[in-house]
Design an enzyme around this catalytic site. Structure first.
Site, PDB file in Angstrom:
ATOM      1  N   LYS A 114      99.981  29.125 -39.030  1.00  0.00           N
ATOM      2  CA  LYS A 114     100.116  27.672 -38.863  1.00  0.00           C
ATOM      3  C   LYS A 114     100.819  27.047 -40.049  1.00  0.00           C
ATOM      4  CE  LYS A 114      96.889  26.546 -35.312  1.00  0.00           C
ATOM      5  NZ  LYS A 114      95.794  25.740 -34.808  1.00  0.00           N
ATOM      6  N   LYS A 196     101.834  34.657 -28.189  1.00  0.00           N
ATOM      7  CA  LYS A 196     100.654  34.182 -27.464  1.00  0.00           C
ATOM      8  C   LYS A 196     100.988  32.914 -26.659  1.00  0.00           C
ATOM      9  CE  LYS A 196      97.636  31.742 -29.736  1.00  0.00           C
ATOM     10  NZ  LYS A 196      96.664  31.211 -30.679  1.00  0.00           N
ATOM     11  N   LYS A 199      99.380  26.038 -26.489  1.00  0.00           N
ATOM     12  CA  LYS A 199      99.689  24.660 -26.091  1.00  0.00           C
ATOM     13  C   LYS A 199     100.786  24.055 -26.960  1.00  0.00           C
ATOM     14  CE  LYS A 199      95.178  23.892 -28.030  1.00  0.00           C
ATOM     15  NZ  LYS A 199      93.820  23.889 -27.598  1.00  0.00           N
TER      16      LYS A 199
HETATM   17  P1  TYM Z   1      91.804  26.999 -29.574  1.00  0.00           P
HETATM   18  O1  TYM Z   1      91.560  25.571 -29.256  1.00  0.00           O
HETATM   19  O2  TYM Z   1      93.103  27.380 -30.169  1.00  0.00           O
HETATM   20  O3  TYM Z   1      91.610  27.908 -28.295  1.00  0.00           O
HETATM   21  C1  TYM Z   1      90.470  27.776 -27.467  1.00  0.00           C
HETATM   22  C2  TYM Z   1      89.985  29.111 -26.959  1.00  0.00           C
HETATM   23  O4  TYM Z   1      90.949  29.703 -26.120  1.00  0.00           O
HETATM   24  C3  TYM Z   1      91.308  30.981 -26.594  1.00  0.00           C
HETATM   25  N1  TYM Z   1      92.755  31.148 -26.370  1.00  0.00           N
HETATM   26  C4  TYM Z   1      93.295  32.200 -25.754  1.00  0.00           C
HETATM   27  N2  TYM Z   1      92.752  33.305 -25.201  1.00  0.00           N
HETATM   28  C5  TYM Z   1      93.580  34.192 -24.642  1.00  0.00           C
HETATM   29  N3  TYM Z   1      94.930  34.041 -24.610  1.00  0.00           N
HETATM   30  C6  TYM Z   1      95.520  32.954 -25.148  1.00  0.00           C
HETATM   31  N4  TYM Z   1      96.839  32.815 -25.107  1.00  0.00           N
HETATM   32  C7  TYM Z   1      94.690  31.969 -25.759  1.00  0.00           C
HETATM   33  N5  TYM Z   1      94.932  30.789 -26.367  1.00  0.00           N
HETATM   34  C8  TYM Z   1      93.733  30.293 -26.730  1.00  0.00           C
HETATM   35  C9  TYM Z   1      90.965  30.964 -28.070  1.00  0.00           C
HETATM   36  O5  TYM Z   1      90.747  32.258 -28.562  1.00  0.00           O
HETATM   37  C10 TYM Z   1      89.717  30.130 -28.075  1.00  0.00           C
HETATM   38  O6  TYM Z   1      88.585  30.896 -27.723  1.00  0.00           O
HETATM   39  N6  TYM Z   1      89.167  27.477 -33.794  1.00  0.00           N
HETATM   40  C11 TYM Z   1      89.084  27.452 -32.355  1.00  0.00           C
HETATM   41  C12 TYM Z   1      88.178  26.347 -31.855  1.00  0.00           C
HETATM   42  C13 TYM Z   1      86.815  26.355 -32.451  1.00  0.00           C
HETATM   43  C14 TYM Z   1      85.746  27.242 -32.114  1.00  0.00           C
HETATM   44  C15 TYM Z   1      84.651  26.824 -32.921  1.00  0.00           C
HETATM   45  C16 TYM Z   1      85.641  28.322 -31.244  1.00  0.00           C
HETATM   46  C17 TYM Z   1      86.353  25.492 -33.379  1.00  0.00           C
HETATM   47  N7  TYM Z   1      85.063  25.755 -33.661  1.00  0.00           N
HETATM   48  C18 TYM Z   1      83.437  27.499 -32.867  1.00  0.00           C
HETATM   49  C19 TYM Z   1      84.408  28.978 -31.191  1.00  0.00           C
HETATM   50  C20 TYM Z   1      83.321  28.575 -31.992  1.00  0.00           C
HETATM   51  C21 TYM Z   1      90.474  27.217 -31.784  1.00  0.00           C
HETATM   52  O7  TYM Z   1      91.341  26.714 -32.422  1.00  0.00           O
HETATM   53  O8  TYM Z   1      90.605  27.561 -30.472  1.00  0.00           O
END
Ligand code: TYM
Length: 332
Positions: A114, A196, A199
């Site tokens: 990032k 990957k 969004k």
């Molecule tokens: P975030 O918002 O980027 O993504 C949300 C969830 O979706 C999964 N994900 C994917 N899985 C498979 N293929 C993909 N292309 C893909 N893109 C996203 C991510 O692995 C995630 O599970 N830091 C986290 C949010 C967070 C969180 C937490 C998660 C904050 N606090 C506590 C678990 C527990 C994040 O940025 O996810």
């Protein structure tokens, strides 16, 4: 007494929900919600580590709430809430910051990625973001964290921080485990399958959104990058595009890779790609329709996030009070 094990997970409302977050996370949240006591959060405080338009952030947060419910998460059985509504997250994050090391945060691959992409805004929040995530998880004495592959490193760091803290003060935190699905843990872009699905993808055809119209979804799948062969075979090393489409098809239908290979034996990509598109359209259709209905019902959504925050706060402050006592803060 609630004997059920605890799940915590969250998604940033930094844009529209994607097929990646659906197959990598939400689909499993729904499956696990029957057996566990679940906290599903909309992590708006994480979202501001990159610059957000305030009106858009508010809209995405409420839409995401509607989509969680539309995906099958019943707010009666699951605690669904907005992170900034439970200030214990920020408070525990500060304490955890003092038990997380500069070196370990510097090694986080998401921070490196990032910051390479946002050279003009490498803010301190982006750096300490995994500590806030650790606080999210540890506040609820979580057993299991269902996430996609890209978040595994952050859950491992959470374990390290929890163990470090427990090592000094005794068993304050339960040490959580990541739950990574066998299929769908890493959905790739349709146009550049080495990246990957995300969004923040600049290429609109690479990413599928939960709320997208069927004809747009079909168009993106028909244009998906494959290879110069014609065989539908799972080989993620050499056939990235096709393997990714197979993962998507497997996640949407529940079929195994060998069943999919058999189904498309002797058929080319011309048949395979629209079949994947249709499976996704059908899987998303009821979700989109229900989310569209829910988003209009502002009073209902408000009641869900208010009640969710109240429930979450009860557990969260119990942990926070314990932590404050352990580190030596005077009780108020
Ligand atoms: P975030 O918002 O980027 O993504 C949300 C969830 O979706 C999964 N994900 C994917 N899985 C498979 N293929 C993909 N292309 C893909 N893109 C996203 C991510 O692995 C995630 O599970 N830091 C986290 C949010 C967070 C969180 C937490 C998660 C904050 N606090 C506590 C678990 C527990 C994040 O940025 O996810």
């Amino acid at each position: 007494m609630d004997e059920k094990k605890v799940i915590f997970s969250g998604i940033q409302p930094s844009g529209e929900l994607t097929l990646g977050s659906y197959f990598g996370a939400i689909k499993n949240w729904v499956e696990l919600s029957k057996e566990y006591s679940c906290y599903y959060c909309i992590v708006d405080m994480h979202a501001i580590t990159s610059r957000q338009n305030p009106a858009e952030l508010r809209r995405h947060t409420l839409e995401q709430l509607a989509q969680y419910i539309a995906c099958g998460l019943d707010p009666k059985d699951n605690t669904i809430f907005i992170q900034s509504h439970v200030s214990a997250h920020a408070e525990l994050a500060w304490v955890m910051n003092c038990y997380a090391m500069y070196g370990e945060l510097s090694r986080m691959t998401q921070f490196k990625d990032k910051s390479a992409k946002n050279e003009d805004n490498i803010n301190a929040g982006l750096f300490t973001y995994p500590v806030l995530m650790a606080a999210d998880i540890l506040l609820y004495q979580t057993d299991l964290v269902p996430v996609g592959e890209d978040q595994k490193q952050h859950v491992e760091l959470t374990r390290d921080i929890a163990q470090r803290f427990n090592g000094v003060y005794g068993e304050v935190f339960r040490v959580p485990q990541p739950f990574i699905p066998k299929v769908g843990a890493r959905i790739m872009s349709l146009t550049s399958p080495e990246n990957k699905m995300s969004k923040s993808d600049k290429d609109p055809g690479g990413c599928i959104y939960l709320m997208q119209k069927p004809e747009e979804i079909m168009r993106s799948f028909k244009r998906a990058v494959t290879d110069s062969e014609t065989v539908v075979k799972y080989d993620p090393e050499n056939k990235r595009g096709v393997s990714n489409l197979m993962t998507i098809y497997a996640s949407a239908t529940g079929k195994s890779y060998s069943e999919i290979e058999k189904e498309f034996e002797g058929k080319g990509y011309g048949e395979f790609k629209p079949a994947v598109g249709e499976a996704v359209v059908e899987r998303l259709r009821p979700i989109r329709e229900e989310a569209e209905r829910l988003i209009k019902d502002k009073a209902y959504l408000e009641s869900v996030y208010r009640e969710g925050a109240e429930r979450a706060a009860r557990t969260a402050y119990k942990t926070l009070r314990k932590v404050y006592k352990k580190v030596g803060f005077v009780e108020k």
